[in-house]
Design a protein around this motif. Structure first.
Motif, mmCIF file in Angstrom:
data_model
loop_
_atom_site.group_PDB
_atom_site.id
_atom_site.type_symbol
_atom_site.label_atom_id
_atom_site.label_comp_id
_atom_site.label_asym_id
_atom_site.label_seq_id
_atom_site.Cartn_x
_atom_site.Cartn_y
_atom_site.Cartn_z
ATOM 1 N N MET A 29 -30.503 4.631 -12.776
ATOM 2 C CA MET A 29 -31.878 4.695 -12.282
ATOM 3 C C MET A 29 -32.616 5.917 -12.823
ATOM 4 O O MET A 29 -33.849 5.934 -12.872
ATOM 5 C CB MET A 29 -31.863 4.744 -10.747
ATOM 6 C CG MET A 29 -31.383 3.465 -10.087
ATOM 7 S SD MET A 29 -31.171 3.664 -8.294
ATOM 8 C CE MET A 29 -32.820 4.181 -7.823
ATOM 9 N N TYR A 30 -31.857 6.937 -13.241
ATOM 10 C CA TYR A 30 -32.458 8.176 -13.725
ATOM 11 C C TYR A 30 -32.649 8.173 -15.252
ATOM 12 O O TYR A 30 -33.212 9.117 -15.794
ATOM 13 C CB TYR A 30 -31.582 9.371 -13.343
ATOM 14 C CG TYR A 30 -31.541 9.657 -11.862
ATOM 15 C CD1 TYR A 30 -32.390 10.607 -11.284
ATOM 16 C CD2 TYR A 30 -30.652 8.999 -11.033
ATOM 17 C CE1 TYR A 30 -32.337 10.879 -9.923
ATOM 18 C CE2 TYR A 30 -30.599 9.253 -9.670
ATOM 19 C CZ TYR A 30 -31.446 10.196 -9.126
ATOM 20 O OH TYR A 30 -31.399 10.457 -7.777
ATOM 21 N N VAL A 31 -32.173 7.140 -15.931
ATOM 22 C CA VAL A 31 -32.231 7.142 -17.403
ATOM 23 C C VAL A 31 -33.677 7.072 -17.885
ATOM 24 O O VAL A 31 -34.095 7.826 -18.782
ATOM 25 C CB VAL A 31 -31.407 5.974 -17.967
ATOM 26 C CG1 VAL A 31 -31.645 5.853 -19.475
ATOM 27 C CG2 VAL A 31 -29.919 6.189 -17.695
ATOM 28 N N LEU A 32 -34.467 6.154 -17.315
ATOM 29 C CA LEU A 32 -35.867 5.970 -17.720
ATOM 30 C C LEU A 32 -35.957 5.840 -19.250
ATOM 31 O O LEU A 32 -35.393 4.932 -19.811
ATOM 32 C CB LEU A 32 -36.720 7.117 -17.187
ATOM 33 C CG LEU A 32 -36.701 7.286 -15.649
ATOM 34 C CD1 LEU A 32 -37.527 8.485 -15.233
ATOM 35 C CD2 LEU A 32 -37.165 6.009 -14.951
ATOM 36 N N ARG A 33 -36.646 6.771 -19.914
ATOM 37 C CA ARG A 33 -36.789 6.676 -21.363
ATOM 38 C C ARG A 33 -35.804 7.558 -22.125
ATOM 39 O O ARG A 33 -35.906 7.693 -23.345
ATOM 40 C CB ARG A 33 -38.217 7.041 -21.766
ATOM 41 C CG ARG A 33 -39.277 6.094 -21.206
ATOM 42 C CD ARG A 33 -40.670 6.502 -21.663
ATOM 43 N NE ARG A 33 -41.691 5.594 -21.132
ATOM 44 C CZ ARG A 33 -42.986 5.736 -21.348
ATOM 45 N NH1 ARG A 33 -43.420 6.749 -22.110
ATOM 46 N NH2 ARG A 33 -43.845 4.870 -20.833
ATOM 47 N N ALA A 34 -34.877 8.174 -21.411
ATOM 48 C CA ALA A 34 -33.898 9.045 -22.082
ATOM 49 C C ALA A 34 -33.000 8.224 -23.005
ATOM 50 O O ALA A 34 -32.711 7.050 -22.750
ATOM 51 C CB ALA A 34 -33.046 9.768 -21.041
ATOM 52 N N LYS A 35 -32.602 8.853 -24.087
ATOM 53 C CA LYS A 35 -31.707 8.193 -25.049
ATOM 54 C C LYS A 35 -30.271 8.336 -24.559
ATOM 55 O O LYS A 35 -29.471 9.124 -25.081
ATOM 56 C CB LYS A 35 -31.895 8.807 -26.430
ATOM 57 C CG LYS A 35 -33.310 8.612 -26.973
ATOM 58 C CD LYS A 35 -33.505 9.286 -28.314
ATOM 59 C CE LYS A 35 -34.940 9.082 -28.816
ATOM 60 N NZ LYS A 35 -35.157 9.779 -30.117
ATOM 61 N N VAL A 36 -29.964 7.559 -23.519
ATOM 62 C CA VAL A 36 -28.684 7.634 -22.831
ATOM 63 C C VAL A 36 -28.235 6.225 -22.462
ATOM 64 O O VAL A 36 -29.062 5.380 -22.087
ATOM 65 C CB VAL A 36 -28.792 8.489 -21.539
ATOM 66 C CG1 VAL A 36 -27.493 8.447 -20.748
ATOM 67 C CG2 VAL A 36 -29.149 9.925 -21.873
ATOM 68 N N LYS A 37 -26.938 5.992 -22.553
ATOM 69 C CA LYS A 37 -26.356 4.719 -22.137
ATOM 70 C C LYS A 37 -25.181 5.008 -21.216
ATOM 71 O O LYS A 37 -24.330 5.849 -21.528
ATOM 72 C CB LYS A 37 -25.904 3.912 -23.361
ATOM 73 C CG LYS A 37 -25.384 2.520 -23.020
ATOM 74 C CD LYS A 37 -25.013 1.756 -24.282
ATOM 75 C CE LYS A 37 -24.504 0.362 -23.944
ATOM 76 N NZ LYS A 37 -24.113 -0.391 -25.171
ATOM 77 N N ILE A 38 -25.139 4.316 -20.087
ATOM 78 C CA ILE A 38 -24.046 4.499 -19.121
ATOM 79 C C ILE A 38 -23.307 3.177 -18.995
ATOM 80 O O ILE A 38 -23.889 2.156 -18.620
ATOM 81 C CB ILE A 38 -24.582 4.944 -17.744
ATOM 82 C CG1 ILE A 38 -25.422 6.210 -17.882
ATOM 83 C CG2 ILE A 38 -23.427 5.171 -16.775
ATOM 84 C CD1 ILE A 38 -26.142 6.602 -16.608
ATOM 85 N N THR A 39 -22.026 3.190 -19.308
ATOM 86 C CA THR A 39 -21.219 1.970 -19.256
ATOM 87 C C THR A 39 -19.942 2.224 -18.466
ATOM 88 O O THR A 39 -19.470 3.363 -18.353
ATOM 89 C CB THR A 39 -20.854 1.480 -20.663
ATOM 90 O OG1 THR A 39 -20.164 2.522 -21.368
ATOM 91 C CG2 THR A 39 -22.096 1.087 -21.439
ATOM 92 N N ASP A 40 -19.383 1.160 -17.931
ATOM 93 C CA ASP A 40 -18.094 1.229 -17.244
ATOM 94 C C ASP A 40 -16.992 1.109 -18.295
ATOM 95 O O ASP A 40 -16.821 0.063 -18.919
ATOM 96 C CB ASP A 40 -17.990 0.096 -16.221
ATOM 97 C CG ASP A 40 -16.730 0.190 -15.361
ATOM 98 O OD1 ASP A 40 -15.812 0.951 -15.722
ATOM 99 O OD2 ASP A 40 -16.672 -0.500 -14.331
ATOM 100 N N ALA A 41 -16.263 2.194 -18.491
ATOM 101 C CA ALA A 41 -15.219 2.233 -19.521
ATOM 102 C C ALA A 41 -13.828 2.042 -18.929
ATOM 103 O O ALA A 41 -12.821 2.297 -19.604
ATOM 104 C CB ALA A 41 -15.284 3.559 -20.282
ATOM 105 N N SER A 42 -13.740 1.592 -17.690
ATOM 106 C CA SER A 42 -12.445 1.504 -17.008
ATOM 107 C C SER A 42 -11.481 0.544 -17.700
ATOM 108 O O SER A 42 -10.262 0.715 -17.588
ATOM 109 C CB SER A 42 -12.655 1.067 -15.553
ATOM 110 O OG SER A 42 -13.527 1.941 -14.870
ATOM 111 N N GLU A 43 -12.009 -0.470 -18.385
ATOM 112 C CA GLU A 43 -11.141 -1.429 -19.071
ATOM 113 C C GLU A 43 -10.549 -0.855 -20.355
ATOM 114 O O GLU A 43 -9.510 -1.316 -20.820
ATOM 115 C CB GLU A 43 -11.930 -2.706 -19.394
ATOM 116 C CG GLU A 43 -12.322 -3.515 -18.179
ATOM 117 C CD GLU A 43 -11.134 -4.155 -17.490
ATOM 118 O OE1 GLU A 43 -10.194 -4.564 -18.201
ATOM 119 O OE2 GLU A 43 -11.134 -4.235 -16.249
#
Length: 338
Positions: A107-121
């Motif tokens: 929700m805080y990413v907005l226009r930031a050049k950031v990607k959040i992924t679930d890497a648990s696998e």
């Protein structure tokens, strides 16, 4: 895929069993109770710097850190162990919170050049503990981290994070995890999450779970004493509350290590009671269980956040004034004088 890892454990009768452990056992723990978020992108560092309680700029290829993500009121939503994977940041947290925290942080990413992924696998976490673990790890090649929260990369194994001279965490791939179990299975007892959780409790390292979200300001769980707060960094959610408590306030609650005898299992979020909070005839809780795990010799060891005055002058009981008493034990680090 992690499913291949779990399939391997089951096919080789290596499914972890939580059938007791002690600090001197040589243990190889499957840390499936944790998940991993990957934060990537050219603005990943500044993004995390603006959200977490610690200085993310100090995380490097050779250094990990503890940190927390808080509400605007300074109450913790999650605690993390953070380390680097190339240019990316890996955030370890309970698997039961992984998806919720991925959505919350996104929700805080907005226009930031950031990607959040679930890497648990793709990231398999293993814990290795015991008096002879350094000898075992040296046999895998590479150099061991020198001090707590230092990181080293062992070729063909993965990232190695040091907790203490007798406890290390390995972050690796499913394929490398299988090879590690085959290599180390004859030298260590394969066990599950409960043993590692117990070791964290004895080390005084609290983990926020769904039952304890928004219950504690970071200092209440001693995060200031275990290196999870930087008081000199810039703003982040809850920073004003956390800083005010550090510089101006008087902390009324701290986290303590205790043992609870008997067969009734304490649970995170269970309330604690003491006589000093019952003077009005309507008992108010004087504390809460943060983490709990079976103790090797019976009963349960817990981390409990308690009113300092109640801990210092009264007996504290589980769930009611008639409940099992907490038998306090020293933490492996010193608490500040009240």
């Amino acid at each position: 895929m992690q499913s291949d890892w779990k399939k391997f454990l089951a096919e080789h009768d290596l499914t972890p069993h939580d059938d007791g452990c002690c600090a001197t056992d040589t243990l190889l723990c499957d840390l499936g109770q944790f998940g991993t978020l990957r934060v990537s992108g050219e603005e990943a560092q500044s993004f995390l710097q603006n959200l977490l309680s610690n200085d993310i700029r100090e995380v490097s290829a050779t250094r990990a850190q503890f940190s927390s993500f808080n509400t605007a009121k300074g109450r913790m939503l999650a605690t993390f162990l953070i380390w680097r994977d190339g240019d990316d940041y890996l955030l370890q947290l309970p698997a039961t919170l992984t998806e919720a925290m991925r959505k919350k942080l996104s929700m805080y990413v907005l226009r930031a050049k950031v990607k959040i992924t679930d890497a648990s696998e793709e990231v398999i976490l293993l814990g290795l503990s015991g008096d002879n673990v350094q000898e075992i790890l040296l046999g895998l090649g590479g150099t061991l981290p020198e001090s707590p929260l230092c990181v080293s990369l062992i070729e063909g194994v993965g990232s190695l994070i040091k907790y203490s001279d007798t406890r290390f965490q390995i972050s690796t791939t499913p394929q490398q995890a299988i090879a590690l179990v085959q290599a180390l299975g004859s030298q260590a007892k394969i066990t599950g999450s409960v043993c590692w959780d117990w070791l964290n409790i004895r080390a005084g390292l609290a983990v926020i779970l769904p039952q304890t979200q928004e219950q504690f300001v970071p200092q209440m769980t001693n995060l200031d004493l275990t290196g999870g707060i930087n008081f000199k960094k810039g703003c982040y959610p809850g920073q004003e509350i956390v800083a005010r408590m550090h510089y101006l306030g008087k902390l009324k609650r701290r986290m303590y290590l205790a043992h609870i005898a008997g067969e009734t299992a304490p649970q995170p979020g269970d309330e604690l009671y003491s006589a000093d909070m019952a003077e009005t005839g309507h008992p108010q809780p004087s504390g809460m269980i943060a983490n709990a795990a079976p103790a090797p010799d019976g009963g349960y060891d817990v981390l409990a956040v308690i009113q300092i005055a109640s801990h210092d002058a009264h007996s504290v009981h589980l769930r009611s004034l008639q409940g099992a008493p907490l038998q306090f034990m020293p933490l492996p680090y010193s608490l500040p004088a009240p």
